[in-house]
Write a protein that holds these residues in place. Structure first.
Motif, short mmCIF file in Angstrom:
data_model
loop_
_atom_site.label_atom_id
_atom_site.label_comp_id
_atom_site.label_asym_id
_atom_site.label_seq_id
_atom_site.Cartn_x
_atom_site.Cartn_y
_atom_site.Cartn_z
N GLY A 57 -60.91 33.21 -18.76
CA GLY A 57 -59.75 32.91 -17.93
C GLY A 57 -59.44 33.92 -16.87
N VAL A 58 -60.29 34.91 -16.68
CA VAL A 58 -60.05 35.98 -15.71
C VAL A 58 -60.84 35.71 -14.43
CG1 VAL A 58 -60.35 38.45 -15.26
CG2 VAL A 58 -59.52 37.68 -17.49
N THR A 59 -60.18 35.92 -13.29
CA THR A 59 -60.82 35.72 -12.00
C THR A 59 -61.38 37.06 -11.50
OG1 THR A 59 -58.75 36.11 -10.81
CG2 THR A 59 -59.20 33.85 -11.51
N HIS A 60 -61.60 37.16 -10.18
CA HIS A 60 -62.11 38.42 -9.63
C HIS A 60 -61.07 39.52 -9.73
CE1 HIS A 60 -65.40 40.40 -7.65
NE2 HIS A 60 -64.65 40.84 -6.67
N MET A 61 -59.80 39.13 -9.76
CA MET A 61 -58.73 40.07 -10.11
C MET A 61 -58.59 40.08 -11.62
SD MET A 61 -55.75 39.24 -7.33
CE MET A 61 -55.38 37.60 -7.95
N THR A 62 -57.91 41.09 -12.14
CA THR A 62 -57.60 41.12 -13.58
C THR A 62 -56.11 41.37 -13.74
OG1 THR A 62 -58.21 43.46 -13.62
CG2 THR A 62 -59.89 41.90 -14.32
N PRO A 63 -55.27 40.36 -13.38
CA PRO A 63 -53.84 40.59 -13.41
C PRO A 63 -53.22 40.57 -14.80
CG PRO A 63 -54.29 38.34 -12.75
CD PRO A 63 -55.62 39.03 -12.88
N GLN A 64 -53.94 39.99 -15.77
CA GLN A 64 -53.37 39.90 -17.11
C GLN A 64 -53.16 41.30 -17.68
OE1 GLN A 64 -56.05 38.33 -15.96
NE2 GLN A 64 -56.09 36.18 -16.57
N GLU A 65 -51.96 41.56 -18.18
CA GLU A 65 -51.59 42.92 -18.57
C GLU A 65 -52.47 43.47 -19.67
OE1 GLU A 65 -47.75 45.00 -20.68
OE2 GLU A 65 -47.37 43.60 -19.03
N THR A 66 -52.64 42.72 -20.75
CA THR A 66 -53.43 43.25 -21.88
C THR A 66 -54.90 43.39 -21.50
OG1 THR A 66 -53.65 40.99 -22.75
CG2 THR A 66 -51.86 42.35 -23.63
N VAL A 67 -55.40 42.46 -20.68
CA VAL A 67 -56.80 42.56 -20.25
C VAL A 67 -56.99 43.82 -19.41
CG1 VAL A 67 -58.59 41.51 -18.82
CG2 VAL A 67 -57.22 40.08 -20.35
N PRO A 74 -52.69 53.45 -19.29
CA PRO A 74 -53.31 52.13 -19.11
C PRO A 74 -52.31 50.99 -19.24
CG PRO A 74 -54.72 53.50 -20.46
CD PRO A 74 -53.42 54.25 -20.30
N ARG A 75 -51.37 51.08 -20.21
CA ARG A 75 -50.40 50.00 -20.36
C ARG A 75 -49.45 49.96 -19.16
NH1 ARG A 75 -47.80 46.95 -24.32
NH2 ARG A 75 -49.92 46.70 -25.14
N ARG A 76 -48.94 51.11 -18.74
CA ARG A 76 -48.00 51.12 -17.60
C ARG A 76 -48.72 50.73 -16.30
NH1 ARG A 76 -45.88 56.16 -16.42
NH2 ARG A 76 -44.15 55.13 -15.37
N HIS A 77 -49.94 51.15 -16.14
CA HIS A 77 -50.72 50.81 -14.96
C HIS A 77 -50.90 49.30 -14.87
CE1 HIS A 77 -54.58 50.53 -12.61
NE2 HIS A 77 -53.97 51.44 -11.88
N ALA A 78 -51.14 48.66 -16.02
CA ALA A 78 -51.30 47.21 -16.05
C ALA A 78 -49.97 46.49 -15.87
CB ALA A 78 -51.96 46.78 -17.36
N ARG A 79 -48.93 46.97 -16.57
CA ARG A 79 -47.64 46.30 -16.55
C ARG A 79 -47.00 46.35 -15.16
NH1 ARG A 79 -45.38 48.95 -20.63
NH2 ARG A 79 -44.30 50.46 -19.29
N THR A 80 -47.26 47.39 -14.40
CA THR A 80 -46.66 47.56 -13.08
C THR A 80 -47.58 47.10 -11.94
OG1 THR A 80 -47.55 49.80 -12.89
CG2 THR A 80 -45.35 49.57 -13.89
N GLN A 81 -48.71 46.48 -12.32
CA GLN A 81 -49.73 46.10 -11.33
C GLN A 81 -50.06 47.28 -10.43
OE1 GLN A 81 -48.96 42.40 -9.31
NE2 GLN A 81 -49.02 41.22 -11.20
N ARG A 82 -50.52 48.32 -11.10
CA ARG A 82 -50.95 49.57 -10.44
C ARG A 82 -49.79 50.23 -9.70
NH1 ARG A 82 -54.02 45.52 -9.77
NH2 ARG A 82 -53.29 45.14 -7.65
N PHE A 83 -48.59 50.12 -10.29
CA PHE A 83 -47.38 50.76 -9.77
C PHE A 83 -47.00 50.24 -8.38
CE2 PHE A 83 -49.34 53.58 -12.84
CZ PHE A 83 -48.30 53.78 -13.72
N THR A 84 -47.32 48.96 -8.14
CA THR A 84 -46.95 48.34 -6.87
C THR A 84 -45.72 47.45 -7.00
OG1 THR A 84 -48.40 46.43 -7.27
CG2 THR A 84 -49.36 48.32 -6.10
N LEU A 85 -45.40 46.97 -8.19
CA LEU A 85 -44.24 46.11 -8.35
C LEU A 85 -42.97 46.89 -8.01
CD1 LEU A 85 -45.10 44.22 -11.66
CD2 LEU A 85 -45.48 43.47 -9.30
N GLY A 86 -42.05 46.25 -7.35
CA GLY A 86 -40.80 46.90 -6.95
C GLY A 86 -40.88 47.63 -5.63
#
Length: 706
Positions: A677-687, A9-21
């Motif tokens: 503070g969350v929109t239809h996306m949930t980009p915040q890592e901890t959230v 869950p932490r890596r999935h959030a931190r990497t934006q579902r493994f799309t960053l990079g």
């Protein structure tokens, strides 16, 4: 709740579902010499840089680095830019979009509300001193000017930074020039509001007046000291923005483009190429008729090139309409029960292919993406391929099973391929069908491989993905978690690795996870997609039930413990499941659901259910807050966790609040999780991380697994 730094869950959030990079947003030079793209520097870096790959030797170099250009300063986004990114579901930072001149020599982009250009051969970038905040800068085809939007005005500046001026200034705070309105960006796939002429001497510019649109106020209750912000939101049955189109010359002269805007108010698509006059696609409000119009840029007059009608609705498709180099109309049309490619009046594909998008058009062929059609030799569940189509036939470009797309120019094709058996996407550069280079990905490896089986379930052969725990040895039936989207425009059963990662994580917690793409979802046939007309709730729910029960004959599913989770349409479907079929479903995680369908937008909701003033009973029948099951005391009350971002301007939190009120009035226990503070996306890592954990905890408690 404790967290583990290296947990999924932490890596999935931190990497934006493994799309960053991962590289994305490719542009190929017309001479085939280079490929321009975006990529961040690592799998946890949100800031994209602009890169160039030389096709001759495969070398990659940075053309624009956002950190260097901002001098290390923090990036600031205007409200308009935030809204644009929300519409496109853009969670990245740095350079998130770019445009180029016709030769792909000059690129322009906005960064922190400022205008930058990059000379792609030299690899140099600089800022142009213009008023901001800048939105959507685009070079002229000849590279001599850059047009952009600032404070609702359409402006143009010389490529060297000289002669900045406004070509169209808004007449009021409710008017913008050069921006797409909410409906176009959210539902029509049109994120642009201006288009250069091929000769670089004038532009087509959309003027949007949102005065008629009802205002909604969105506030953050966690910060009562902050003013709410108002959002013009065209809910079903209410007024849309008034959209007009003008031809603007570089000297400021303007000519309005005329068509029957009363009958065809939706400006769905604009295309302007050297092959012909500017081409418009305009739709009626009921989306059952549309016109293809050629524009005379001198007078603004239009002539009809073609008209389409459909008794149910007409879909919009990426890449069309457009002109072929010979001046023929290229479109995707539903004909004879199939979705086909038509050039001129002649269909070039048949029922063997279900065409999804046009990727490129040349004198020799049309490049398309397509799924297997109703009469294909094999179902190819979840696969999307790239094909070359011309009058001589169809040739498949992508070969391996998976999901593929492409960008092409100058004899060079950039083929992006995802498969089930490897993480991420592989990007290959092809010339004459042979690989000459690959584009490097810096995305992280998830360290998790989905144990997924793609099958067809039930009499209707519903596409399904079934995921089992990695360590499951087949000793006993498992509790079931349905993990669908299940609605229009959202295909979840795909032959690719990453879309199944979250489902696999839930499977590894002790579930058999089922993902089913029932009627209404894309990629199969027009009739499959349009089966939901006027009956959205009953049809999509029945297909989830049928798929589940059919799969139970072949997989170890414990049908006495069935949960369901979903977001957006999937949240609506999850709530439907426990409210209308508590005999099948025993718990639901309901994320950002559309519950009162009259509160969702015009173009989407009226496509499927008609106008609410004309079909009020249809809206009541399909809405959750009018559901008679809420007050049926004889029905079991199933646990429900409702999750919603308070800053959501697409599916506003009123949907969940109204559902909660109705459940409370009916005496139905439920949980509500508001996300400040969350929109239809949930980009915040901890959230994003803790949302997965909270859902897991709720499902285990509710299904007796804790």
């Amino acid at each position: 709740m404790t967290t583990e730094p290296d947990s999924f869950p932490r890596r999935h959030a931190r990497t934006q579902r493994f799309t960053l990079g991962a590289p994305r947003a490719f542009t190929v030079a017309p001479d085939g010499s280079r490929v321009v793209f975006l990529r961040s520097n690592s799998g946890t870096d949100r800031a994209n840089s602009l890169w160039v790959l030389d096709t001759a030797d495969g070398g990659e170099r940075v053309a624009a680095d956002p950190r260097a250009l901002l001098g290390g300063a923090e990036e600031h986004l205007s409200p308009e830019e935030r809204a644009r990114r929300e519409r496109s579901r853009e969670g990245g930072a740095g350079i998130v979009g770019h445009a180029t001149d016709a030769a792909v020599e000059l690129a322009s982009f906005a960064l922190s509300g400022r205008l930058f250009t990059a000379e792609l051969r030299a690899g140099t970038a600089r800022e142009l001193p213009v008023p901001g905040p800048v939105i959507d800068p685009r070079p002229a085809p000849d590279g001599r000017h850059v047009a952009y939007v600032a404070q609702g005005a359409l402006r143009v500046v010389g490529a060297e930074g000289e002669g900045d001026r406004a070509l169209a200034v808004p007449e009021s705070d409710h008017v913008t020039y050069g921006l797409a309105e909410f409906i176009a960006a959210e539902e029509m796939g049109r994120s642009r509001g201006f288009w250069w002429s091929p000769q670089s001497d004038r532009l087509l510019v959309a003027r949007v007046d949102d005065t008629p649109v009802r205002r909604w106020w969105i506030s953050d209750p966690a910060h009562p000291d902050r003013d709410p912000h108002h959002v013009p939101y065209p809910a079903a049955g209410t007024s849309n923005a008034d959209v007009r189109l003008f031809v603007l010359a570089l000297d400021g002269a303007r000519t309005e483009v005329s068509w029957d805007r009363g009958r065809y108010p939706y400006l769905a698509h604009v295309h302007w190429s050297a092959a012909g006059a500017p081409l418009l696609l305009v739709q009626a409000r009921d989306q059952r008729s549309q016109l293809y119009l050629a524009v005379d840029p001198e007078s603004g007059a239009t002539r009809m090139v073609h008209a389409d009608e459909d008794p149910i609705w007409l879909d919009l498709f990426p890449g069309v309409p457009c002109w072929s180099p010979s001046g023929q109309l290229v479109r995707i049309v539903d004909e004879g029960g199939a979705r086909v490619l038509a050039v001129g009046e002649r269909p070039l594909t048949g029922p063997q292919l279900h065409v999804r998008a046009v990727l490129d058009v040349t004198e020799d062929d049309v490049l398309v993406s397509a799924s297997a059609g109703a009469e294909a030799a094999s179902p190819e569940t979840g696969e999307v391929h790239v094909y070359r189509v011309n009058e001589l036939g169809v040739e498949r470009v992508s070969q391996e099973p998976g999901v593929h797309s492409a960008v092409r120019a100058g004899g060079v094709t950039v083929l992006v391929s995802a498969a089930l058996d490897r993480p991420g996407a592989r990007v290959r550069v092809l010339r004459d069908g042979k690989e000459t280079a690959t584009v490097t990905s810096y995305a992280e490896d998830p360290g998790l491989t989905p144990r997924v089986t793609l099958v067809e379930g039930g009499a209707r052969k519903i596409p399904c993905a079934v995921l089992m725990p990695q360590d499951y040895a087949g000793d006993s039936p498992l509790p079931v978690l349905l993990d669908p989207y299940g609605g229009p425009h959202g295909q979840r059963v795909v032959a690719a690795h990453h879309p199944h990662l979250t489902s696999q994580w839930f499977a590894d917690q002790g579930f058999a996870v089922v993902v089913a793409d029932g009627r209404g979802t894309p990629g199969r046939s027009p009739a499959w997609e349009k089966a939901v007309r006027d009956d959205l709730a009953a049809v999509v729910l029945q297909d989830q039930v049928d798929a589940l029960q059919a799969l139970a004959g072949d997989f170890p599913l414990d049908l006495s413990r069935v949960g369901i989770r979903g977001w957006s349409f999937g949240g609506y479907l999850a709530a439907l499941a426990v409210l209308r079929r508590p005999d099948v479903f025993h718990a639901a995680v309901v994320g950002a659901p559309v519950t009162d369908l009259r509160l969702y937008d015009t173009h989407y909701q009226e496509r499927y259910l008609g106008h609410p003033d004309e079909q009020p009973a249809v809206y009541r029948r399909n809405s959750l807050v009018d559901d008679e099951g809420l007050v049926d005391a004889a029905e079991p009350h199933r646990p429900m966790m409702i999750i919603h971002g308070l800053a959501d301007d697409n599916v506003v939190v009123a949907h969940s609040l109204r559902l909660s009120s109705a459940l409370l009035a009916a005496g139905r226990p439920h949980e509500v999780l508001p996300l400040s503070g969350v929109t239809h996306m949930t980009p915040q890592e901890t959230v994003a991380e803790n949302l997965l954990r909270l859902q897991l905890d709720f499902l285990k408690r509710s299904l007796g697994m804790a």
